[in-house]
Design a protein around this motif. Sequence first.
Motif, PDB file in Angstrom:
ATOM      1  N   ASP A 187       0.833  -1.205   0.000  1.00 24.31           N
ATOM      2  CA  ASP A 187       0.000   0.000   0.000  1.00 24.31           C
ATOM      3  C   ASP A 187       0.864   1.250   0.000  1.00 24.31           C
ATOM      4  O   ASP A 187       2.065   1.199   0.277  1.00 24.31           O
ATOM      5  CB  ASP A 187      -0.963   0.011   1.197  1.00 24.31           C
ATOM      6  N   THR A 188       0.214   2.369  -0.329  1.00 28.73           N
ATOM      7  CA  THR A 188       0.863   3.683  -0.293  1.00 28.73           C
ATOM      8  C   THR A 188       0.146   4.597   0.695  1.00 28.73           C
ATOM      9  O   THR A 188       0.176   5.818   0.551  1.00 28.73           O
ATOM     10  CB  THR A 188       0.862   4.325  -1.694  1.00 28.73           C
ATOM     11  N   SER A 212       0.897   8.489   2.007  1.00 29.40           N
ATOM     12  CA  SER A 212       1.460   9.376   0.983  1.00 29.40           C
ATOM     13  C   SER A 212       0.564  10.607   0.838  1.00 29.40           C
ATOM     14  O   SER A 212      -0.634  10.555   1.122  1.00 29.40           O
ATOM     15  CB  SER A 212       1.557   8.645  -0.361  1.00 29.40           C
ATOM     16  N   ASP A 242      -2.026  11.354  -5.027  1.00 25.10           N
ATOM     17  CA  ASP A 242      -2.841  10.311  -5.649  1.00 25.10           C
ATOM     18  C   ASP A 242      -1.921   9.323  -6.367  1.00 25.10           C
ATOM     19  O   ASP A 242      -1.258   9.673  -7.342  1.00 25.10           O
ATOM     20  CB  ASP A 242      -3.814  10.961  -6.643  1.00 25.10           C
ATOM     21  N   THR A 243      -1.885   8.080  -5.880  1.00 26.43           N
ATOM     22  CA  THR A 243      -0.939   7.096  -6.397  1.00 26.43           C
ATOM     23  C   THR A 243      -1.622   6.032  -7.248  1.00 26.43           C
ATOM     24  O   THR A 243      -2.822   5.794  -7.143  1.00 26.43           O
ATOM     25  CB  THR A 243      -0.215   6.385  -5.244  1.00 26.43           C
ATOM     26  N   ASP A 299      -7.104   3.470  -6.563  1.00 22.37           N
ATOM     27  CA  ASP A 299      -7.564   3.921  -5.250  1.00 22.37           C
ATOM     28  C   ASP A 299      -7.997   2.732  -4.403  1.00 22.37           C
ATOM     29  O   ASP A 299      -8.693   1.832  -4.893  1.00 22.37           O
ATOM     30  CB  ASP A 299      -8.749   4.877  -5.396  1.00 22.37           C
ATOM     31  N   THR A 342     -10.429   7.032  -0.631  1.00 20.89           N
ATOM     32  CA  THR A 342      -8.977   7.042  -0.453  1.00 20.89           C
ATOM     33  C   THR A 342      -8.287   7.123  -1.808  1.00 20.89           C
ATOM     34  O   THR A 342      -8.540   6.295  -2.678  1.00 20.89           O
ATOM     35  CB  THR A 342      -8.506   5.770   0.280  1.00 20.89           C
ATOM     36  N   GLN A 365      -5.019   6.899  -2.150  1.00 15.19           N
ATOM     37  CA  GLN A 365      -3.835   6.055  -2.140  1.00 15.19           C
ATOM     38  C   GLN A 365      -4.223   4.627  -2.547  1.00 15.19           C
ATOM     39  O   GLN A 365      -5.393   4.285  -2.618  1.00 15.19           O
ATOM     40  CB  GLN A 365      -3.163   6.067  -0.766  1.00 15.19           C
ATOM     41  N   SER A 366      -3.222   3.791  -2.785  1.00 16.01           N
ATOM     42  CA  SER A 366      -3.443   2.487  -3.410  1.00 16.01           C
ATOM     43  C   SER A 366      -3.153   1.348  -2.439  1.00 16.01           C
ATOM     44  O   SER A 366      -2.363   1.499  -1.506  1.00 16.01           O
ATOM     45  CB  SER A 366      -2.537   2.345  -4.635  1.00 16.01           C
ATOM     46  N   ARG A 389       2.470   8.807  -9.885  1.00 14.88           N
ATOM     47  CA  ARG A 389       1.602   9.860  -9.377  1.00 14.88           C
ATOM     48  C   ARG A 389       0.609  10.278 -10.443  1.00 14.88           C
ATOM     49  O   ARG A 389       0.959  10.433 -11.611  1.00 14.88           O
ATOM     50  CB  ARG A 389       2.449  11.077  -8.985  1.00 14.88           C
ATOM     51  N   LEU A 405       6.093  10.137  -0.623  1.00 20.32           N
ATOM     52  CA  LEU A 405       5.597   8.776  -0.800  1.00 20.32           C
ATOM     53  C   LEU A 405       5.872   7.961   0.456  1.00 20.32           C
ATOM     54  O   LEU A 405       6.978   7.988   0.996  1.00 20.32           O
ATOM     55  CB  LEU A 405       6.285   8.102  -1.990  1.00 20.32           C
TER      56      LEU A 405
END
Length: 453
Positions: A212-213, A216, A219-220, A240, A245, A247-248, A266, A277
């Motif tokens: 996961d990110t 951060s 938006d990953t 997402d 959320t 982040q991933s 990104r 990150l």
Amino acid sequence: MKHQKLFTVLLTGLLVSPVYAAPPANDDLANALKIVLPYSQSQKTIDATTEASEVFPPCTFSEASVWYQYTPKKDENVVFDTLGSDYDTVLAIWSGEEHPLTEIACNDNSLLTTQHSQINTTLKKNTRYFISVTGFNKETGTLHFNAKTLESLNNDDLSGAIEIVGETFSYTQETTKASTELKEPPSKCGKDGNTTVWFQYTPRTETTMLLDTLGSNYDTVLSIWKGSKHPLTELTCNDDRDEETIQSQLSMTFRANSTYYIKINRLNKDAEQTDILVFNATPDEPGSTEPPDSTDTPDLIGAMGMGIDADGNPIETTASFSGTITTETGLSGNDLTINHTDNIAISVTVQVDNAHIDETADILMVVAIPINDKTVIYYMRQGTAWEEWTGQVALLEAAEKTITLQKTFTRTLFQGSLNQLPATSYIFYMGYRLQKNGHIIFNGTDPIRLKVQ
């Protein structure tokens, strides 16, 4: 009776007398907690106060402060945050030895939320810095205070991919100046921005990991790839974690002794933003984590397949493949080294692309034998016999003709003794070819690898 009256008086006094709770231990600058990075701490700030000569953080009105101090031994790029706190915080960094201090940096709301704060800044060696956390409009609650060193941007290119080591892994870095390589392929889960960084993972045993990110500040897109150089082949991806959320997060089972590359890029680049990150990898139980978004992460049984049209041009597919070598001694995997005297079985289970279910197709089986860095000999299975193949798609014969594709099916490519085969490396491919248009779907991202000695 006298004792009962005395007890009543004491109890009444306890109930009506005011109770004064002590402020946090680091309520004043003189008691600022010394921290060593990485640092994470939770505490109640309900009775925090503001000192008489204390300067308010300039970025917004706030009071009720708690204090930390940090003296780096070398010049460092550090990120401080209050992610996870249950009230609206304000974070500030100061220089000086006593009030009034001089403000260096201040943040009310990070780019992630309208409640938590985050600052990243470069700190000079052997200089003492004070960090204050206050509450917007005097709010207090449970504070989560975190501090980490930002790692250098050494993993901008695939060749510099940072290795994931240990049972759990966490890495925080600034990625503002990250770039994209010339032949770097985009992820299927979202149009790449112009900033990507790379990690690599080679487990010793088959391992399911949750990546996961979270944490951060941008938006990953998180994706997993196979190959050794660009263009790599994407196995799975996530944009997402959920609707709320940006982040991933994804979970995947990684095969033993196979190298995988993890790319984080990104979306929606803001030229004025400093990108931070946070990448985490932790063990996960197989099947315990449902893909957050089924449109992002296909329901794989193994590795995502590859597709080519009748002319050999790449096409997209959601099919997936899981290949296994099983020996009579109990070894099992899709990348094994065995003795030429062993009896083995090589099989592949296919999860068919949803668009191809009930279509008519031929089953294809190919083995590649690398002779040297420039020469590879190919054999195709035609019926039950293996025949040499030129590598031309138009001349590829079928191992099994005219089947109706079901959701999943399994086929055995080879079964028996290897004592008549030369001691070398073999790479097995299997797939299906649609009769209506000649499109071929196969296990090109994660073929079965066998080394005979």
